[in-house]
Write an enzyme that holds these catalytic residues in place. Structure first.
Site, PDB file in Angstrom:
ATOM      1  N   VAL A   9      27.123  -0.335 138.268  1.00 36.33           N
ATOM      2  CA  VAL A   9      27.432  -1.674 137.766  1.00 36.33           C
ATOM      3  C   VAL A   9      26.234  -2.149 136.960  1.00 36.33           C
ATOM      4  CG1 VAL A   9      29.107  -2.359 139.521  1.00 36.33           C
ATOM      5  CG2 VAL A   9      26.659  -2.662 139.970  1.00 36.33           C
ATOM      6  N   SER A  10      26.500  -2.991 135.961  1.00 35.68           N
ATOM      7  CA  SER A  10      25.458  -3.367 135.001  1.00 35.68           C
ATOM      8  C   SER A  10      24.547  -4.480 135.485  1.00 35.68           C
ATOM      9  CB  SER A  10      26.098  -3.784 133.667  1.00 35.68           C
ATOM     10  OG  SER A  10      26.840  -2.718 133.114  1.00 35.68           O
ATOM     11  N   THR A  11      25.014  -5.312 136.416  1.00 38.13           N
ATOM     12  CA  THR A  11      24.194  -6.430 136.892  1.00 38.13           C
ATOM     13  C   THR A  11      24.096  -6.394 138.407  1.00 38.13           C
ATOM     14  OG1 THR A  11      26.086  -7.942 137.048  1.00 38.13           O
ATOM     15  CG2 THR A  11      24.912  -7.843 134.935  1.00 38.13           C
TER      16      THR A  11
END
Length: 220
Positions: A9-11
């Protein structure tokens, strides 16, 4: 045979639970999980902590599972390179919403589709770079087609070395300017410069942060 699963996941405020559920509901029993939180898809797969672990751990006959292709990365060309590296180790790649990529006819078809999209992406990137060079030329920026290698300066006097390194640095900043205009990330630009042997004026490799810092100073 070992089965590896990769989730990203990016965040930091996102969760990988949905990806884990999809993988656990697949027919494959997972032996090793590789989970990345807060890692952008722009970062090359082989520079991510868990990505590096995965590439180092896989062996011939293993399986690697992703829920979607964008978990590998954002750019199709980069994704193709990662998939080909995994396949070169005689490891099967499974992307749940696409299928199994191996030496079967179906697997080859999926890989050919990958290649077609990657080539399309590459042509678009080259077109953007061409536009960037043209725009830079219109703005009066001058640069050559070849950047001098810092190591070549070792045969010259100290004053000449300083002059060559300064010229080298200014040319690098122009190329960085153009690459930034074509939506390349700092990570990608630093990697490209280091791979080509175009290092800092002191001869050390670029990091994304040092390149960004020098670029900002150069444009102040």
């Amino acid at each position: 045979m070992t089965t590896h699963a990769y989730c990203r996941v990016s965040t930091l405020d996102q969760y990988t639970e949905n990806q884990k559920i999809l993988i656990n509901n697949s027919p494959y029993k997972i032996d090793h999980w590789y989970i990345e939180f807060g890692v952008s898809g722009k970062i090359p797969f082989n520079q991510r902590e868990q990505g590096k672990y995965l590439l180092n751990n896989i062996k011939s006959g293993d399986y690697v599972i992703f829920t979607k292709i964008d978990r590998i990365g954002r750019k199709m060309l980069d994704n193709l390179i990662v998939v080909q590296e995994i396949l070169s180790k005689n490891v099967t790649v499974i992307i749940l919403n696409m299928g199994q990529i191996d030496n079967t006819p179906t697997g080859k078809l999926i890989l050919n589709i990958f290649s077609a999209f990657a080539e399309f992406e590459r042509e678009q990137m080259l077109e953007r770079q061409k536009d960037g060079f043209a725009r830079a030329k219109q703005q009066g920026k001058k640069f050559g087609t070849h950047l001098p290698q810092v190591k070549d300066a070792l045969l010259i006097t100290n004053n000449s070395i300083k002059q060559l390194n300064y010229s080298h640095f200014k040319k690098i900043m122009i190329f960085v300017d153009i690459l930034r205009e074509t939506n390349n990330s700092w990570h990608n630009i630093a990697d490209k410069l280091n791979q080509l042997g175009h290092y800092k004026p002191n001869g050390s490799p670029w990091t994304w942060s040092s390149l960004r810092r020098q670029y900002i100073r150069n444009n102040m």
